[in-house]
Design an enzyme around this catalytic site. Structure first.
Site, PDB file in Angstrom:
ATOM      1  N   CYS A 118       0.852  -1.181   0.000  1.00 28.89           N
ATOM      2  CA  CYS A 118       0.000   0.000   0.000  1.00 28.89           C
ATOM      3  C   CYS A 118       0.887   1.229   0.000  1.00 28.89           C
ATOM      4  O   CYS A 118       2.077   1.148   0.293  1.00 28.89           O
ATOM      5  CB  CYS A 118      -0.915   0.014   1.227  1.00 28.89           C
ATOM      6  SG  CYS A 118      -2.311   1.139   1.002  1.00 28.89           S
ATOM      7  N   CYS A 120      -0.208   4.266   1.611  1.00 28.40           N
ATOM      8  CA  CYS A 120      -0.664   5.291   2.566  1.00 28.40           C
ATOM      9  C   CYS A 120       0.362   5.659   3.633  1.00 28.40           C
ATOM     10  O   CYS A 120       0.364   6.781   4.117  1.00 28.40           O
ATOM     11  CB  CYS A 120      -2.003   4.923   3.187  1.00 28.40           C
ATOM     12  SG  CYS A 120      -2.007   3.396   4.134  1.00 28.40           S
ATOM     13  N   CYS A 128      -4.138   5.738  -0.043  1.00 29.29           N
ATOM     14  CA  CYS A 128      -3.616   4.453  -0.507  1.00 29.29           C
ATOM     15  C   CYS A 128      -3.216   4.467  -1.973  1.00 29.29           C
ATOM     16  O   CYS A 128      -2.616   3.516  -2.479  1.00 29.29           O
ATOM     17  CB  CYS A 128      -4.631   3.352  -0.227  1.00 29.29           C
ATOM     18  SG  CYS A 128      -5.088   3.290   1.526  1.00 29.29           S
ATOM     19  N   LYS A 193     -12.388  -5.144   1.545  1.00 25.67           N
ATOM     20  CA  LYS A 193     -11.922  -4.289   2.624  1.00 25.67           C
ATOM     21  C   LYS A 193     -12.892  -3.125   2.773  1.00 25.67           C
ATOM     22  O   LYS A 193     -13.103  -2.360   1.829  1.00 25.67           O
ATOM     23  CB  LYS A 193     -10.514  -3.775   2.309  1.00 25.67           C
ATOM     24  CG  LYS A 193      -9.961  -2.853   3.368  1.00 25.67           C
ATOM     25  CD  LYS A 193      -8.520  -2.492   3.103  1.00 25.67           C
ATOM     26  CE  LYS A 193      -8.005  -1.505   4.125  1.00 25.67           C
ATOM     27  NZ  LYS A 193      -6.612  -1.122   3.864  1.00 25.67           N
ATOM     28  N   ARG A 203      -4.077   3.345  12.254  1.00 26.46           N
ATOM     29  CA  ARG A 203      -3.646   4.581  11.571  1.00 26.46           C
ATOM     30  C   ARG A 203      -2.747   5.415  12.468  1.00 26.46           C
ATOM     31  O   ARG A 203      -1.811   6.051  12.003  1.00 26.46           O
ATOM     32  CB  ARG A 203      -4.855   5.374  11.102  1.00 26.46           C
ATOM     33  CG  ARG A 203      -5.532   4.646   9.954  1.00 26.46           C
ATOM     34  CD  ARG A 203      -6.707   5.409   9.415  1.00 26.46           C
ATOM     35  NE  ARG A 203      -7.425   4.573   8.453  1.00 26.46           N
ATOM     36  CZ  ARG A 203      -8.620   4.853   7.978  1.00 26.46           C
ATOM     37  NH1 ARG A 203      -9.230   5.962   8.360  1.00 26.46           N
ATOM     38  NH2 ARG A 203      -9.203   4.054   7.111  1.00 26.46           N
ATOM     39  N   ARG A 215     -11.485   7.398   3.208  1.00 25.05           N
ATOM     40  CA  ARG A 215     -11.136   6.367   2.231  1.00 25.05           C
ATOM     41  C   ARG A 215     -12.375   5.778   1.535  1.00 25.05           C
ATOM     42  O   ARG A 215     -12.318   4.716   0.944  1.00 25.05           O
ATOM     43  CB  ARG A 215     -10.374   5.235   2.924  1.00 25.05           C
ATOM     44  CG  ARG A 215      -9.093   5.652   3.647  1.00 25.05           C
ATOM     45  CD  ARG A 215      -8.073   4.518   3.610  1.00 25.05           C
ATOM     46  NE  ARG A 215      -7.055   4.567   4.650  1.00 25.05           N
ATOM     47  CZ  ARG A 215      -6.033   5.432   4.697  1.00 25.05           C
ATOM     48  NH1 ARG A 215      -5.920   6.377   3.781  1.00 25.05           N
ATOM     49  NH2 ARG A 215      -5.149   5.345   5.678  1.00 25.05           N
ATOM     50  N   GLU A 231     -16.353  -7.942  -5.699  1.00 25.83           N
ATOM     51  CA  GLU A 231     -14.941  -7.594  -5.477  1.00 25.83           C
ATOM     52  C   GLU A 231     -14.077  -8.859  -5.495  1.00 25.83           C
ATOM     53  O   GLU A 231     -13.013  -8.895  -6.113  1.00 25.83           O
ATOM     54  CB  GLU A 231     -14.768  -6.888  -4.119  1.00 25.83           C
ATOM     55  CG  GLU A 231     -15.048  -5.404  -4.133  1.00 25.83           C
ATOM     56  CD  GLU A 231     -13.885  -4.584  -4.703  1.00 25.83           C
ATOM     57  OE1 GLU A 231     -12.884  -5.161  -5.126  1.00 25.83           O
ATOM     58  OE2 GLU A 231     -14.008  -3.344  -4.737  1.00 25.83           O
ATOM     59  N   LYS A 246     -12.014  -8.025   5.672  1.00 27.39           N
ATOM     60  CA  LYS A 246     -11.452  -7.116   6.665  1.00 27.39           C
ATOM     61  C   LYS A 246     -12.398  -5.958   6.911  1.00 27.39           C
ATOM     62  O   LYS A 246     -12.856  -5.377   5.931  1.00 27.39           O
ATOM     63  CB  LYS A 246     -10.115  -6.601   6.129  1.00 27.39           C
ATOM     64  CG  LYS A 246      -9.441  -5.592   7.010  1.00 27.39           C
ATOM     65  CD  LYS A 246      -8.204  -5.085   6.340  1.00 27.39           C
ATOM     66  CE  LYS A 246      -7.610  -4.024   7.255  1.00 27.39           C
ATOM     67  NZ  LYS A 246      -6.554  -3.318   6.620  1.00 27.39           N
ATOM     68  N   SER A 272      -7.086  -3.614  14.139  1.00 28.76           N
ATOM     69  CA  SER A 272      -6.537  -2.956  15.330  1.00 28.76           C
ATOM     70  C   SER A 272      -7.569  -2.632  16.415  1.00 28.76           C
ATOM     71  O   SER A 272      -7.354  -2.936  17.588  1.00 28.76           O
ATOM     72  CB  SER A 272      -5.777  -1.693  14.917  1.00 28.76           C
ATOM     73  OG  SER A 272      -6.589  -0.832  14.144  1.00 28.76           O
ATOM     74  N   TYR A 311      -3.413  -9.564  15.881  1.00 29.46           N
ATOM     75  CA  TYR A 311      -2.396  -9.078  16.820  1.00 29.46           C
ATOM     76  C   TYR A 311      -2.352  -9.954  18.078  1.00 29.46           C
ATOM     77  O   TYR A 311      -1.433  -9.856  18.868  1.00 29.46           O
ATOM     78  CB  TYR A 311      -2.681  -7.620  17.199  1.00 29.46           C
ATOM     79  CG  TYR A 311      -2.748  -6.704  15.992  1.00 29.46           C
ATOM     80  CD1 TYR A 311      -1.581  -6.279  15.356  1.00 29.46           C
ATOM     81  CD2 TYR A 311      -3.966  -6.306  15.447  1.00 29.46           C
ATOM     82  CE1 TYR A 311      -1.632  -5.466  14.230  1.00 29.46           C
ATOM     83  CE2 TYR A 311      -4.035  -5.489  14.314  1.00 29.46           C
ATOM     84  CZ  TYR A 311      -2.857  -5.083  13.716  1.00 29.46           C
ATOM     85  OH  TYR A 311      -2.904  -4.296  12.597  1.00 29.46           O
TER      86      TYR A 311
HETATM   87  C1  PBG Z   1      -3.347   0.305   4.836  1.00 32.66           C
HETATM   88  C2  PBG Z   1      -3.940  -0.606   5.833  1.00 32.66           C
HETATM   89  C3  PBG Z   1      -4.825  -0.318   6.881  1.00 32.66           C
HETATM   90  C4  PBG Z   1      -4.947  -1.489   7.637  1.00 32.66           C
HETATM   91  C5  PBG Z   1      -4.197  -2.455   6.995  1.00 32.66           C
HETATM   92  N1  PBG Z   1      -3.598  -1.901   5.880  1.00 32.66           N
HETATM   93  C6  PBG Z   1      -5.443   0.957   7.291  1.00 32.66           C
HETATM   94  C7  PBG Z   1      -6.433   1.612   6.420  1.00 32.66           C
HETATM   95  O1  PBG Z   1      -6.843   1.112   5.381  1.00 32.66           O
HETATM   96  O2  PBG Z   1      -6.795   2.724   6.787  1.00 32.66           O
HETATM   97  C8  PBG Z   1      -5.737  -1.652   8.890  1.00 32.66           C
HETATM   98  C9  PBG Z   1      -5.209  -2.675   9.841  1.00 32.66           C
HETATM   99  C10 PBG Z   1      -5.727  -2.589  11.230  1.00 32.66           C
HETATM  100  O3  PBG Z   1      -6.568  -1.730  11.588  1.00 32.66           O
HETATM  101  O4  PBG Z   1      -5.266  -3.403  12.053  1.00 32.66           O
HETATM  102  N2  PBG Z   1      -4.087   0.532   3.712  1.00 32.66           N
END
Ligand code: PBG
Length: 326
Positions: A118, A120, A128, A193, A203, A215, A231, A246, A272, A311
Protein backbone atom coordinates in the site's frame (compact mmCIF):
# COMPACT_ATOMS: atom_id res chain seq x y z
CA UNK A 1 -43.59 -36.37 26.19
CA UNK A 2 -40.98 -36.40 23.47
CA UNK A 3 -38.20 -33.94 22.92
CA UNK A 4 -34.56 -33.99 21.85
CA UNK A 5 -31.86 -34.11 24.52
CA UNK A 6 -29.22 -31.81 23.00
CA UNK A 7 -27.49 -31.66 26.38
CA UNK A 8 -26.49 -35.34 26.17
CA UNK A 9 -23.46 -34.56 24.02
CA UNK A 10 -22.44 -31.70 26.29
CA UNK A 11 -22.30 -33.79 29.43
CA UNK A 12 -18.53 -33.85 29.87
CA UNK A 13 -15.43 -32.21 28.47
CA UNK A 14 -14.05 -35.13 26.45
CA UNK A 15 -17.38 -35.75 24.78
CA UNK A 16 -17.68 -32.07 23.95
CA UNK A 17 -14.21 -32.23 22.44
CA UNK A 18 -15.18 -35.23 20.28
CA UNK A 19 -18.18 -33.51 18.75
CA UNK A 20 -16.56 -30.09 18.40
CA UNK A 21 -16.91 -28.76 14.85
CA UNK A 22 -14.18 -26.12 14.67
CA UNK A 23 -10.82 -25.55 16.25
CA UNK A 24 -8.16 -22.89 15.99
CA UNK A 25 -4.63 -24.08 15.30
CA UNK A 26 -1.32 -22.27 15.57
CA UNK A 27 -0.96 -23.05 11.85
CA UNK A 28 -3.88 -20.73 11.10
CA UNK A 29 -2.26 -17.64 12.57
CA UNK A 30 -0.50 -14.74 10.89
CA UNK A 31 0.97 -12.00 13.05
CA UNK A 32 0.88 -8.41 11.68
CA UNK A 33 4.03 -6.49 12.59
CA UNK A 34 5.25 -2.90 12.30
CA UNK A 35 8.85 -2.22 11.37
CA UNK A 36 10.19 1.29 11.68
CA UNK A 37 13.17 2.79 9.90
CA UNK A 38 15.62 4.60 12.17
CA UNK A 39 14.21 3.02 15.33
CA UNK A 40 16.46 1.09 17.61
CA UNK A 41 14.78 -1.34 19.96
CA UNK A 42 11.02 -1.62 20.23
CA UNK A 43 8.34 0.83 21.30
CA UNK A 44 4.93 -0.25 22.50
CA UNK A 45 1.85 1.36 20.98
CA UNK A 46 -0.23 3.10 23.65
CA UNK A 47 -3.52 2.19 21.96
CA UNK A 48 -2.49 -1.42 21.33
CA UNK A 49 -0.86 -2.81 24.47
CA UNK A 50 1.47 -5.69 23.60
CA UNK A 51 1.97 -4.50 20.01
CA UNK A 52 5.22 -2.77 19.14
CA UNK A 53 7.07 -0.86 16.50
CA UNK A 54 10.34 -2.67 15.89
CA UNK A 55 13.74 -1.51 14.81
CA UNK A 56 15.38 -4.13 12.64
CA UNK A 57 17.41 -5.89 15.34
CA UNK A 58 14.49 -6.03 17.78
CA UNK A 59 12.39 -7.32 14.90
CA UNK A 60 14.84 -10.14 14.26
CA UNK A 61 14.67 -11.19 17.91
CA UNK A 62 10.88 -11.12 17.77
CA UNK A 63 10.96 -13.42 14.72
CA UNK A 64 13.02 -15.81 16.79
CA UNK A 65 10.41 -15.76 19.57
CA UNK A 66 7.51 -16.21 17.13
CA UNK A 67 9.30 -19.13 15.49
CA UNK A 68 9.72 -20.80 18.88
CA UNK A 69 5.99 -20.38 19.46
CA UNK A 70 5.34 -22.17 16.16
CA UNK A 71 3.85 -19.18 14.35
CA UNK A 72 4.24 -19.73 10.63
CA UNK A 73 3.32 -16.40 9.12
CA UNK A 74 3.84 -12.67 9.57
CA UNK A 75 2.42 -9.66 7.74
CA UNK A 76 4.74 -6.67 7.51
CA UNK A 77 3.91 -2.97 7.64
CA UNK A 78 6.59 -0.33 7.26
CA UNK A 79 7.08 3.07 8.82
CA UNK A 80 9.54 4.88 6.57
CA UNK A 81 11.83 7.74 7.62
CA UNK A 82 10.71 9.83 4.64
CA UNK A 83 7.39 10.36 2.90
CA UNK A 84 6.98 11.90 -0.54
CA UNK A 85 4.26 12.34 -3.16
CA UNK A 86 5.39 9.33 -5.17
CA UNK A 87 5.74 7.11 -2.07
CA UNK A 88 9.33 6.37 -3.09
CA UNK A 89 10.18 4.61 0.17
CA UNK A 90 7.45 2.04 -0.50
CA UNK A 91 9.46 0.48 -3.33
CA UNK A 92 13.03 1.37 -2.32
CA UNK A 93 15.40 -1.58 -2.64
CA UNK A 94 16.63 -0.98 0.90
CA UNK A 95 13.39 0.33 2.36
CA UNK A 96 12.37 -0.73 5.82
CA UNK A 97 9.97 -3.47 4.70
CA UNK A 98 12.47 -4.82 2.18
CA UNK A 99 15.15 -5.00 4.89
CA UNK A 100 12.73 -6.64 7.32
CA UNK A 101 11.87 -9.31 4.74
CA UNK A 102 15.56 -10.13 4.41
CA UNK A 103 16.03 -10.17 8.18
CA UNK A 104 13.02 -12.44 8.73
CA UNK A 105 14.13 -14.87 6.04
CA UNK A 106 17.68 -14.90 7.38
CA UNK A 107 16.39 -15.68 10.87
CA UNK A 108 13.87 -18.31 9.79
CA UNK A 109 13.63 -19.31 6.11
CA UNK A 110 10.49 -21.32 6.90
CA UNK A 111 8.56 -18.29 8.12
CA UNK A 112 5.94 -17.26 5.55
CA UNK A 113 6.67 -13.59 5.02
CA UNK A 114 3.67 -11.62 3.82
CA UNK A 115 3.80 -7.92 3.08
CA UNK A 116 1.12 -5.28 3.10
CA UNK A 117 1.31 -3.53 -0.26
CA UNK A 118 0.00 0.00 0.00
CA UNK A 119 1.11 3.60 -0.37
CA UNK A 120 -0.66 5.29 2.57
CA UNK A 121 2.24 5.07 5.01
CA UNK A 122 4.63 6.47 2.40
CA UNK A 123 3.03 9.71 1.14
CA UNK A 124 2.13 12.88 3.04
CA UNK A 125 -1.53 12.73 1.93
CA UNK A 126 -1.89 9.42 3.74
CA UNK A 127 -3.96 7.93 0.94
CA UNK A 128 -3.62 4.45 -0.51
CA UNK A 129 -3.18 5.71 -4.07
CA UNK A 130 -1.80 8.74 -5.89
CA UNK A 131 -3.54 12.05 -5.29
CA UNK A 132 -4.26 14.45 -8.15
CA UNK A 133 -6.38 17.56 -7.70
CA UNK A 134 -7.67 16.30 -4.40
CA UNK A 135 -8.79 12.97 -5.88
CA UNK A 136 -7.33 9.51 -5.41
CA UNK A 137 -6.66 8.41 -8.96
CA UNK A 138 -6.91 4.74 -9.83
CA UNK A 139 -4.91 3.84 -12.91
CA UNK A 140 -1.80 5.96 -12.28
CA UNK A 141 -1.55 4.34 -8.82
CA UNK A 142 -1.32 0.81 -10.19
CA UNK A 143 2.24 1.11 -11.46
CA UNK A 144 3.53 2.26 -8.05
CA UNK A 145 1.59 -0.40 -6.21
CA UNK A 146 2.92 -3.10 -8.52
CA UNK A 147 6.45 -1.72 -8.17
CA UNK A 148 6.07 -1.97 -4.40
CA UNK A 149 4.95 -5.59 -4.65
CA UNK A 150 7.86 -6.34 -6.99
CA UNK A 151 10.39 -4.85 -4.56
CA UNK A 152 8.98 -7.04 -1.80
CA UNK A 153 9.24 -10.13 -4.01
CA UNK A 154 12.81 -9.22 -4.92
CA UNK A 155 13.68 -9.00 -1.21
CA UNK A 156 12.28 -12.47 -0.65
CA UNK A 157 8.61 -12.08 0.34
CA UNK A 158 6.48 -15.20 -0.12
CA UNK A 159 3.13 -13.46 -0.31
CA UNK A 160 2.23 -9.90 -1.27
CA UNK A 161 -1.02 -8.51 0.09
CA UNK A 162 -2.35 -5.39 -1.65
CA UNK A 163 -4.58 -3.40 0.70
CA UNK A 164 -5.02 -0.23 -1.36
CA UNK A 165 -8.39 -1.17 -2.94
CA UNK A 166 -7.54 0.33 -6.34
CA UNK A 167 -9.30 -1.53 -9.16
CA UNK A 168 -7.02 -3.69 -11.27
CA UNK A 169 -4.14 -3.87 -8.81
CA UNK A 170 -4.14 -7.66 -8.61
CA UNK A 171 -3.86 -7.99 -12.40
CA UNK A 172 -1.10 -5.39 -12.51
CA UNK A 173 0.84 -6.99 -9.65
CA UNK A 174 0.55 -10.47 -11.17
CA UNK A 175 1.81 -9.16 -14.52
CA UNK A 176 4.72 -7.32 -12.91
CA UNK A 177 5.74 -10.34 -10.79
CA UNK A 178 5.52 -12.74 -13.73
CA UNK A 179 7.46 -10.42 -16.04
CA UNK A 180 10.31 -10.46 -13.53
CA UNK A 181 10.26 -14.20 -12.94
CA UNK A 182 8.53 -14.21 -9.55
CA UNK A 183 6.07 -16.86 -10.65
CA UNK A 184 5.89 -18.44 -7.22
CA UNK A 185 5.19 -15.33 -5.19
CA UNK A 186 1.52 -15.43 -4.30
CA UNK A 187 -1.05 -12.71 -3.95
CA UNK A 188 -3.28 -12.47 -0.93
CA UNK A 189 -5.78 -9.87 -1.99
CA UNK A 190 -7.47 -7.64 0.56
CA UNK A 191 -10.39 -8.28 -1.76
CA UNK A 192 -13.10 -7.22 0.59
CA UNK A 193 -11.92 -4.29 2.62
CA UNK A 194 -14.51 -2.04 4.18
CA UNK A 195 -14.17 1.68 4.98
CA UNK A 196 -14.16 0.90 8.67
CA UNK A 197 -13.87 2.82 11.92
CA UNK A 198 -12.08 -0.23 13.32
CA UNK A 199 -8.76 0.85 11.72
CA UNK A 200 -8.37 3.78 14.12
CA UNK A 201 -5.51 2.51 16.30
CA UNK A 202 -3.68 1.17 13.23
CA UNK A 203 -3.65 4.58 11.57
CA UNK A 204 -2.15 6.03 14.70
CA UNK A 205 0.32 3.16 14.81
CA UNK A 206 1.27 3.40 11.16
CA UNK A 207 1.08 7.18 11.04
CA UNK A 208 -1.14 6.78 7.97
CA UNK A 209 -4.35 8.68 8.69
CA UNK A 210 -5.53 10.55 5.58
CA UNK A 211 -4.51 14.23 5.65
CA UNK A 212 -7.81 15.15 3.94
CA UNK A 213 -11.08 13.38 3.30
CA UNK A 214 -11.57 9.70 4.00
CA UNK A 215 -11.14 6.37 2.23
CA UNK A 216 -14.75 5.91 1.16
CA UNK A 217 -14.08 6.35 -2.57
CA UNK A 218 -11.97 3.22 -2.59
CA UNK A 219 -12.79 1.10 0.46
CA UNK A 220 -16.20 -0.56 0.58
CA UNK A 221 -19.41 0.64 2.17
CA UNK A 222 -20.02 -1.42 5.35
CA UNK A 223 -23.67 -1.75 4.34
CA UNK A 224 -22.83 -3.86 1.28
CA UNK A 225 -22.57 -7.65 1.26
CA UNK A 226 -23.36 -8.61 -2.36
CA UNK A 227 -20.70 -6.18 -3.51
CA UNK A 228 -18.18 -8.25 -1.55
CA UNK A 229 -18.80 -11.14 -3.92
CA UNK A 230 -18.23 -8.88 -6.93
CA UNK A 231 -14.94 -7.59 -5.48
CA UNK A 232 -13.79 -11.11 -4.71
CA UNK A 233 -14.80 -12.38 -8.16
CA UNK A 234 -12.75 -9.64 -9.87
CA UNK A 235 -9.70 -10.41 -7.80
CA UNK A 236 -9.94 -14.12 -8.56
CA UNK A 237 -10.19 -13.35 -12.28
CA UNK A 238 -7.17 -11.04 -11.99
CA UNK A 239 -5.09 -13.79 -10.39
CA UNK A 240 -5.44 -13.62 -6.61
CA UNK A 241 -4.32 -16.83 -4.87
CA UNK A 242 -6.05 -16.08 -1.59
CA UNK A 243 -8.77 -13.67 -0.51
CA UNK A 244 -9.12 -11.58 2.61
CA UNK A 245 -12.07 -10.10 4.41
CA UNK A 246 -11.45 -7.12 6.66
CA UNK A 247 -12.34 -6.28 9.40
CA UNK A 248 -13.15 -9.69 10.83
CA UNK A 249 -15.58 -9.42 13.73
CA UNK A 250 -18.33 -7.24 12.31
CA UNK A 251 -18.06 -9.01 8.95
CA UNK A 252 -18.37 -12.70 9.80
CA UNK A 253 -21.34 -12.90 7.44
CA UNK A 254 -19.15 -11.65 4.61
CA UNK A 255 -16.49 -14.25 5.35
CA UNK A 256 -19.16 -16.94 5.28
CA UNK A 257 -20.57 -15.69 1.97
CA UNK A 258 -17.13 -15.78 0.41
CA UNK A 259 -16.54 -19.25 1.84
CA UNK A 260 -19.76 -20.48 0.25
CA UNK A 261 -19.15 -18.82 -3.11
CA UNK A 262 -15.44 -19.50 -3.71
CA UNK A 263 -12.90 -22.23 -3.17
CA UNK A 264 -9.76 -20.17 -2.67
CA UNK A 265 -8.21 -20.00 0.79
CA UNK A 266 -9.79 -17.19 2.78
CA UNK A 267 -8.08 -15.03 5.35
CA UNK A 268 -9.78 -12.65 7.74
CA UNK A 269 -8.10 -9.68 9.39
CA UNK A 270 -8.90 -9.15 13.05
CA UNK A 271 -8.03 -5.44 12.92
CA UNK A 272 -6.54 -2.96 15.33
CA UNK A 273 -9.65 -1.63 17.10
CA UNK A 274 -10.98 -5.15 17.51
CA UNK A 275 -7.76 -5.84 19.40
CA UNK A 276 -7.73 -2.57 21.35
CA UNK A 277 -11.31 -3.01 22.55
CA UNK A 278 -10.51 -6.43 23.98
CA UNK A 279 -7.36 -5.12 25.66
CA UNK A 280 -9.17 -2.14 27.16
CA UNK A 281 -12.03 -4.21 28.53
CA UNK A 282 -9.66 -6.87 29.87
CA UNK A 283 -7.53 -4.24 31.62
CA UNK A 284 -10.63 -2.96 33.33
CA UNK A 285 -11.49 -6.45 34.48
CA UNK A 286 -14.71 -6.37 32.45
CA UNK A 287 -13.99 -9.47 30.38
CA UNK A 288 -11.74 -12.50 30.61
CA UNK A 289 -9.19 -11.88 27.87
CA UNK A 290 -8.20 -15.43 27.11
CA UNK A 291 -11.67 -16.91 26.72
CA UNK A 292 -12.94 -13.84 24.87
CA UNK A 293 -10.10 -13.96 22.37
CA UNK A 294 -10.42 -17.71 21.83
CA UNK A 295 -14.16 -17.34 21.25
CA UNK A 296 -13.46 -14.69 18.60
CA UNK A 297 -10.83 -16.87 16.91
CA UNK A 298 -13.25 -19.77 16.87
CA UNK A 299 -15.92 -17.57 15.29
CA UNK A 300 -13.54 -16.76 12.42
CA UNK A 301 -13.00 -20.48 11.78
CA UNK A 302 -16.72 -21.16 12.04
CA UNK A 303 -17.38 -18.44 9.45
CA UNK A 304 -15.02 -20.28 7.11
CA UNK A 305 -11.69 -18.51 7.40
CA UNK A 306 -8.59 -20.64 6.80
CA UNK A 307 -6.16 -17.95 7.90
CA UNK A 308 -6.52 -15.50 10.79
CA UNK A 309 -4.44 -12.34 10.79
CA UNK A 310 -4.42 -11.13 14.36
CA UNK A 311 -2.40 -9.08 16.82
CA UNK A 312 -3.38 -11.71 19.39
CA UNK A 313 -1.35 -14.37 17.52
CA UNK A 314 1.50 -14.79 20.06
CA UNK A 315 -0.99 -15.05 22.94
CA UNK A 316 -3.22 -17.46 21.06
CA UNK A 317 -0.22 -19.62 20.17
CA UNK A 318 0.88 -19.62 23.81
CA UNK A 319 -2.59 -20.63 25.01
CA UNK A 320 -2.92 -23.39 22.41
CA UNK A 321 0.46 -24.78 23.48
CA UNK A 322 -0.59 -24.66 27.13
CA UNK A 323 -3.78 -26.51 26.34
CA UNK A 324 -1.84 -29.17 24.49
CA UNK A 325 0.64 -29.43 27.36
CA UNK A 326 3.64 -28.28 25.32
C1 PBG B 1 -3.35 0.31 4.84
C2 PBG B 1 -3.94 -0.61 5.83
C3 PBG B 1 -4.82 -0.32 6.88
C4 PBG B 1 -4.95 -1.49 7.64
C5 PBG B 1 -4.20 -2.46 6.99
N1 PBG B 1 -3.60 -1.90 5.88
C6 PBG B 1 -5.44 0.96 7.29
C7 PBG B 1 -6.43 1.61 6.42
O1 PBG B 1 -6.84 1.11 5.38
O2 PBG B 1 -6.80 2.72 6.79
C8 PBG B 1 -5.74 -1.65 8.89
C9 PBG B 1 -5.21 -2.68 9.84
C10 PBG B 1 -5.73 -2.59 11.23
O3 PBG B 1 -6.57 -1.73 11.59
O4 PBG B 1 -5.27 -3.40 12.05
N2 PBG B 1 -4.09 0.53 3.71
Amino acid sequence: MSFTRHRRLRSHASLRALVREHAVAIDDLVYPMFVEEDLSGASELPSMPGVHHYGIEAFRREIERLSELGIKGILLFGLPAEKDELSTSAYAEHGIVQEAIRAAKAENPDMVVMTDVCLCQYNPAGHCGLVRDGKIVNDPSLELIAKTALSHAAAGADVVAPSDMMDGRVAKIREMLDDHGYLDVSILSYAVKYASAFYGPFREAANSAPAFGDRKTYQMDPANAREALLEAQSDIEEGADMLMTKPALSYLDVTLRLRQAFHLPIATYNVSAEYSMVKAAARNGWIDERSTVMEMMTSFKRAGADIILTYHAPDVATWIREEQGR
